[in-house]
Design a protein around this motif. Sequence first.
Motif, PDB file in Angstrom:
ATOM      1  N   ALA A  91       7.616  14.670  16.636  1.00  0.00           N
ATOM      2  CA  ALA A  91       8.188  15.859  15.988  1.00  0.00           C
ATOM      3  C   ALA A  91       8.591  16.888  17.038  1.00  0.00           C
ATOM      4  N   TYR A  92       7.753  17.015  18.072  1.00  0.00           N
ATOM      5  CA  TYR A  92       8.036  18.014  19.106  1.00  0.00           C
ATOM      6  C   TYR A  92       9.313  17.658  19.858  1.00  0.00           C
ATOM      7  N   CYS A  93       9.477  16.381  20.153  1.00  0.00           N
ATOM      8  CA  CYS A  93      10.632  15.961  20.961  1.00  0.00           C
ATOM      9  C   CYS A  93      11.917  15.853  20.149  1.00  0.00           C
ATOM     10  N   THR A  94      11.826  15.462  18.903  1.00  0.00           N
ATOM     11  CA  THR A  94      13.046  15.134  18.160  1.00  0.00           C
ATOM     12  C   THR A  94      13.431  16.169  17.113  1.00  0.00           C
ATOM     13  N   TYR A  95      12.574  17.144  16.839  1.00  0.00           N
ATOM     14  CA  TYR A  95      12.824  18.065  15.730  1.00  0.00           C
ATOM     15  C   TYR A  95      13.039  17.305  14.422  1.00  0.00           C
ATOM     16  N   LYS A  96      12.266  16.258  14.241  1.00  0.00           N
ATOM     17  CA  LYS A  96      12.300  15.537  12.966  1.00  0.00           C
ATOM     18  C   LYS A  96      10.887  15.535  12.410  1.00  0.00           C
ATOM     19  N   ARG A  97      10.769  15.256  11.124  1.00  0.00           N
ATOM     20  CA  ARG A  97       9.430  15.088  10.559  1.00  0.00           C
ATOM     21  C   ARG A  97       9.336  13.717   9.943  1.00  0.00           C
ATOM     22  N   GLY A  98       8.311  13.013  10.358  1.00  0.00           N
ATOM     23  CA  GLY A  98       8.206  11.594  10.035  1.00  0.00           C
ATOM     24  C   GLY A  98       7.922  11.272   8.592  1.00  0.00           C
ATOM     25  N   ALA A  99       7.412  12.229   7.828  1.00  0.00           N
ATOM     26  CA  ALA A  99       7.012  11.918   6.458  1.00  0.00           C
ATOM     27  C   ALA A  99       7.948  12.578   5.449  1.00  0.00           C
ATOM     28  N   ARG A 100       9.229  12.656   5.840  1.00  0.00           N
ATOM     29  CA  ARG A 100      10.170  13.351   4.967  1.00  0.00           C
ATOM     30  C   ARG A 100      10.697  12.432   3.881  1.00  0.00           C
ATOM     31  N   ILE A 101       9.816  11.900   3.089  1.00  0.00           N
ATOM     32  CA  ILE A 101      10.263  11.011   2.021  1.00  0.00           C
ATOM     33  C   ILE A 101       9.753  11.529   0.685  1.00  0.00           C
ATOM     34  N   ILE A 102      10.579  11.336  -0.321  1.00  0.00           N
ATOM     35  CA  ILE A 102      10.238  11.778  -1.668  1.00  0.00           C
ATOM     36  C   ILE A 102       9.763  10.569  -2.455  1.00  0.00           C
ATOM     37  N   MET A 103       8.540  10.645  -2.953  1.00  0.00           N
ATOM     38  CA  MET A 103       8.035   9.553  -3.782  1.00  0.00           C
ATOM     39  C   MET A 103       7.783  10.087  -5.183  1.00  0.00           C
TER      40      MET A 103
END
Lengths: 457, 457
Positions: B410-422
Amino acid sequence: MSTTQENQLPHIVVLGAGFGGLSFARSFPTTKARITVVDRQNHHLFQPLLYQVATAGLAAPDIAQPIRTILRDKPNLEVLMAEVTAVDAENHRVVLDGGELHYDYLVVALGGKTSYFGKDEWAEYAPGLKSLDDAMRLRRNLLLAYERAERESDPEKRQVLMTTVVVGGGPTGVELAGSFADLAQTVLYRDFDHIDPREARIILVDGGDRLLGNFPPELSAHAEKTLRVRGVEIYTGTRVTDVRAGEVDFGDQTVQAGNIVWAAGVGASPVTESLGAERDRAGRILVEPDFSVPGHPEIFAIGDLVSLTDTKGVKVPGVAQGAMQAGEHVAKAIEGDLDLKTLREPGLRPAFAYWDKGDMATIGRSAAVARIGKLKLRGWFAWVAWLALHLAFLVGLRNRISVLIQWIYAYCTYKRGARIIMGMTRLGPPGRQLDKPHRETVPAAGRDPEPVGAGSR
Amino acid sequence: MSTTQENQLPHIVVLGAGFGGLSFARSFPTTKARITVVDRQNHHLFQPLLYQVATAGLAAPDIAQPIRTILRDKPNLEVLMAEVTAVDAENHRVVLDGGELHYDYLVVALGGKTSYFGKDEWAEYAPGLKSLDDAMRLRRNLLLAYERAERESDPEKRQVLMTTVVVGGGPTGVELAGSFADLAQTVLYRDFDHIDPREARIILVDGGDRLLGNFPPELSAHAEKTLRVRGVEIYTGTRVTDVRAGEVDFGDQTVQAGNIVWAAGVGASPVTESLGAERDRAGRILVEPDFSVPGHPEIFAIGDLVSLTDTKGVKVPGVAQGAMQAGEHVAKAIEGDLDLKTLREPGLRPAFAYWDKGDMATIGRSAAVARIGKLKLRGWFAWVAWLALHLAFLVGLRNRISVLIQWIYAYCTYKRGARIIMGMTRLGPPGRQLDKPHRETVPAAGRDPEPVGAGSR
């Protein structure tokens, strides 16, 4: 690029961001047309590992990636989270929940759905495994069954709770059965005081004469033997005749089970009906050799919802590879049309030739079967090949690293990292007097000779 | 150890496997008594990182560990998944859903619950954050709000969907607000075509005169300043007077919001009522200096559900450290009783002295405040200290490695790994004509000057 320019581009609507839809969207050059990708979920799902989410090996986000993130760097491409209800082919329109989209080209890649061969009432008692929600429910029901068994004193009821029936002996069924067996035999068995999970029954039922019907017979035999050694009861050539709540009829027997999982049939998404094209018994569209829908050269259908025999006489299988190659093929076909500034008839476009890279299925820990071209692999080596290939195809670096770590962890510790129950409901009244001290209700034969906690692996 | 021996051991029942219950169970020597740990979940939850599950940074299994696995190697210890409904102190019995347990000693460590200060009807519109289920629902609602905004053309409705109100300016409220702001500003902003997530409103409301009331004032001021720079609107000294569906009244204004999160009050588990002991306004039991319940030297209560001022005059805070130290203290107290073969009066047992290791709260990416003894830290260094400490205290090697990787990613990519809608439901009718091409409904000022996809970080 200005909005005006963009508006002048032809519009391609892609329905579904599974392997087919995503492969199309990634390979099509969006300088030549703008694309709208529609999916009812916000994520692409790596289905080949879904069974590991269901069996507590992986977390849901490990095998899913936001579609917006995957396609973020592509110009002239929009992602829309919406449900597709029908295709209005006459008017070049897709009907969504509460809206519609006009298209110049349409790529239908909505995937399959669990098919109960006309017995849709079975769905309630024997859920399938298609989405993350399915996997989470299965994981939850599976883990809860053991917790309920721990609270139960009646040995028969305990055995029922610890019985799992898997219907369907294709790759998904084999992988599930193998993973269930490993879970009970190597992961859960140390953690309970009143039950011995190694006494769990895992039953695999298939209507065909052998498991993994699409694999070479010797690999099927190997899979069957390995599963039997791990305690899976296998019934091939056996049809399921009825499913009720916690009960399934197959062959001449009725088995009561805490969990019944349906991994038998794949049918096409119901949206295919509205295309008005000829379909096979499972509802798959009989497409032209370029994947276009007969009578509609501007509509393509790819993946699990089509039936096509390619130029080499090979029936394109309903697997990730088939869908991905189809997506790329259709991207080239539409690009060709646009370059030639004409909507070609299917016969004037290149026909599809499937590149069969092989088949693989895990059977459980350190065991798999694989056919790569004419090479047949089995055992540990096939298993490592399976792991490597699935890691390579997983979308997203984070997911790859995360999955790799879960696998190493599980391999070394005999634990499963996602063994948590969410979505709590009450367990219901226990079947034993909870106040009894340890292990009193467990038959001595079923237990380790050493005291609890002394043995650690 | 034989069953006979085991049955002769005194029986300690532990209610709850949070920080307090687990700390007790781990430190008590189970050669001297047998233990039954009861929890309604099958997992121990690392609550300090729960907000990261809610804001799509971590997967649920990353911060949870099966209780059975944690306590597996302990002899004479049983884990029971069950709901506690009441304690029958007179008869030394705990009433569970459908059963009961007799105890010689009881350790009540059931934790707190979200408290609405008597306005329980607000719970429906402003959910709290106590369990994984809470976190999953919040994540889902948050991500869905942006998807709905993307389908909406009315700028006012879009703004409402992109507004989040956090009630409560303690560590949880500050961490949530900071994480919401980071999510909108640095993660989501590149992924949409019709909205600019950087225009999201994050509002933090607290009744006290400053955020982080338990921290030194200069750290509160730093947190407030940092949050404001990141776009969070802060209202301190402001009470929430009403909450309705998608609407909250505070101070003299009414704000409409897509998400309202309650991080304001912690009340004690309702089971404490059945103990019949005197309680404070929040329902916390006023325990003796050894954590025993007045009049019941065989019952101890620890963690969020007690109120105790220790030997140094310090009020033991309702944080993980307080619960863990209490668990260890009670383990020693009971062990002392058993060694002396007597049920001592509270006055004859050692009184508790809290070892205050400090306080920490993240404010978002690269920002945190921390007080360690008399040392005050802020900014990047405090943030790294926060990360290191939370990693160290997380239960389970797998979880530590997994969380570390998610953080680095998250720190390196500015992404969040759990961005999924269930847990899919329909998005409802869209508020714009979906067929419009890209970005037409977005005001030019709110967009990047460069074309979509050209900028990548």
